[in-house]
Motif scaffolding. Sequence first.
Motif, PDB file in Angstrom:
ATOM      1  N   UNK A 412      54.590  56.933  37.037  1.00 11.53           N
ATOM      2  CA  UNK A 412      53.151  57.001  37.289  1.00 11.53           C
ATOM      3  C   UNK A 412      52.787  55.987  38.355  1.00 11.53           C
ATOM      4  N   UNK A 413      51.593  56.131  38.882  1.00  9.44           N
ATOM      5  CA  UNK A 413      51.049  55.100  39.764  1.00  9.44           C
ATOM      6  C   UNK A 413      50.446  53.993  38.919  1.00  9.44           C
ATOM      7  N   UNK A 414      50.600  52.757  39.385  1.00 10.85           N
ATOM      8  CA  UNK A 414      50.085  51.597  38.662  1.00 10.85           C
ATOM      9  C   UNK A 414      48.840  51.006  39.325  1.00 10.85           C
ATOM     10  N   UNK A 415      48.276  51.750  40.280  1.00  7.02           N
ATOM     11  CA  UNK A 415      47.124  51.202  41.012  1.00  7.02           C
ATOM     12  C   UNK A 415      45.917  52.134  40.979  1.00  7.02           C
ATOM     13  N   UNK A 416      45.812  52.941  39.909  1.00  7.31           N
ATOM     14  CA  UNK A 416      44.647  53.828  39.803  1.00  7.31           C
ATOM     15  C   UNK A 416      43.370  52.970  39.780  1.00  7.31           C
ATOM     16  N   UNK A 417      42.392  53.407  40.564  1.00  9.87           N
ATOM     17  CA  UNK A 417      41.116  52.686  40.623  1.00  9.87           C
ATOM     18  C   UNK A 417      41.088  51.525  41.591  1.00  9.87           C
ATOM     19  N   UNK A 418      42.102  51.416  42.455  1.00  6.21           N
ATOM     20  CA  UNK A 418      42.204  50.227  43.316  1.00  6.21           C
ATOM     21  C   UNK A 418      41.017  50.065  44.248  1.00  6.21           C
ATOM     22  N   UNK A 419      40.458  51.175  44.710  1.00  7.52           N
ATOM     23  CA  UNK A 419      39.329  51.040  45.629  1.00  7.52           C
ATOM     24  C   UNK A 419      38.125  50.413  44.941  1.00  7.52           C
ATOM     25  N   UNK A 420      37.844  50.867  43.717  1.00  8.37           N
ATOM     26  CA  UNK A 420      36.709  50.309  42.979  1.00  8.37           C
ATOM     27  C   UNK A 420      36.968  48.861  42.597  1.00  8.37           C
ATOM     28  N   UNK A 421      38.168  48.554  42.187  1.00  8.28           N
ATOM     29  CA  UNK A 421      38.503  47.174  41.808  1.00  8.28           C
ATOM     30  C   UNK A 421      38.399  46.247  43.018  1.00  8.28           C
ATOM     31  N   UNK A 422      38.768  46.751  44.187  1.00  5.32           N
ATOM     32  CA  UNK A 422      38.713  45.937  45.411  1.00  5.32           C
ATOM     33  C   UNK A 422      37.275  45.590  45.785  1.00  5.32           C
ATOM     34  N   UNK A 423      36.326  46.435  45.370  1.00  3.68           N
ATOM     35  CA  UNK A 423      34.921  46.154  45.670  1.00  3.68           C
ATOM     36  C   UNK A 423      34.418  44.950  44.894  1.00  3.68           C
TER      37      UNK A 423
END
Length: 423
Positions: A412-423
């Motif tokens: 699986x990917x371990x970075x789901x939601x990275x864009x929102x978390x980066x905000x």
Amino acid sequence: MNILLVGSGGREHALAWKIAASPLVSRLVAAPGNPGMAALCETRDVGATEVDGLVALAREIAADLVVIGPESSVAAGLADAVQAAGIACFGPTAQAGQLESSKAFTKAFCDRYGLPTAAYVVCETLDQAKAALDRFEAPFVVKADGLAAGKGVTVATTRGEAEAAIEDALGGRFGAAGARVVIEEFLEGEIGSLFALCDGETSMLFGWAQDHKRAFDGEQGPNTGGMGTYSPAPVFTPELVEQVRTHLVEPAFAGIAAEGAPYKGVLFVELMATRHGPELVEFNARFGDPECQVLMLRLESDLVPYLVACANGTLKDMPQPQWRDEAAVCVVLAAQGYPGAPRPGGEIRGAEVRFGDDVVTFHAGTRRDNDGTLRAAGGRVLNVCARGPTLQAALDKAYAAVDAIDFPDGFCRRDIGWRALAR
């Protein structure tokens, strides 16, 4: 009500989970269903494109409503046949479904009705397609015209990669779906998925999410059908939602109705939020997979009245849907080798364990042996979904469940939601 739900993936499992919770439903039958759905409802071994068999099944169970899950059923004309049999159907006709089943149709449709989308060229031969690359700058976007299970799009960083993608598609990799290719301008911006219901006349927005298309962390690897989603997505500001509604959703429903194919069902608008406003990436004639999973976790309202209203032309009488004030995430567990040649048959342990009220595991590509062993039977195998008061809390729950499932052949990917978390 008696409801027939068509499909066998994670999207359909999520729909079954939500439909089965409705007090309006007395009998739910899924065809063909999957091992996870079998714990919620009856399943029948009738394929999603076996139109005559599905109509016969709908009659057998005295279905009050047929709910179409996958795009393959739409393209096969299932809604046309169900409606001809006098049964209410949630899902567009094959003609309306061309908004997904032919990218060339959709690009021309956008031209006719002024929908914002990337510049493009439709090509039927290798020479045409390779020459069309001269009109664009890298990165190049190459799309098979027809349905390719989310794997018909290549974003090529070099001309050589683009030419290889063209040769793959026109050379038969996607069968008839690749008989034509669409070469597109690359859109700069942030991707988003918005959903809207329509009953042929009235439309209503029905949630939004953000998907992760690349196979590996850091947006690396080939395009997939989607490796994970989350909702709500910060990219969808009130201003963007309103722009999508007025520039894409409403013109699309009005245009397809003007062409003699009023749309009944859900339209999935995949868009790029650019500095010029939203531009269409593609339409899909069904709920997204895996976007549907997070929408169902967040939907507070009963889903069934909305499905019925779309089928019966009464959406104008429905209130706006109510959503939980929580974040929801979906992490896709895929078989090694996906999206190319996924390894089949890997044993899965722990998928049925309950990880709490806010965690649900939907089956996307599984089968069960006679002895009860659960095995992988597809590229995307499980969808591990969770809700939480924040995105990080939901992710923590989902990844804890992922780590508790024993699926050695999975990733699986371990970075789901990275864009929102980066905000």
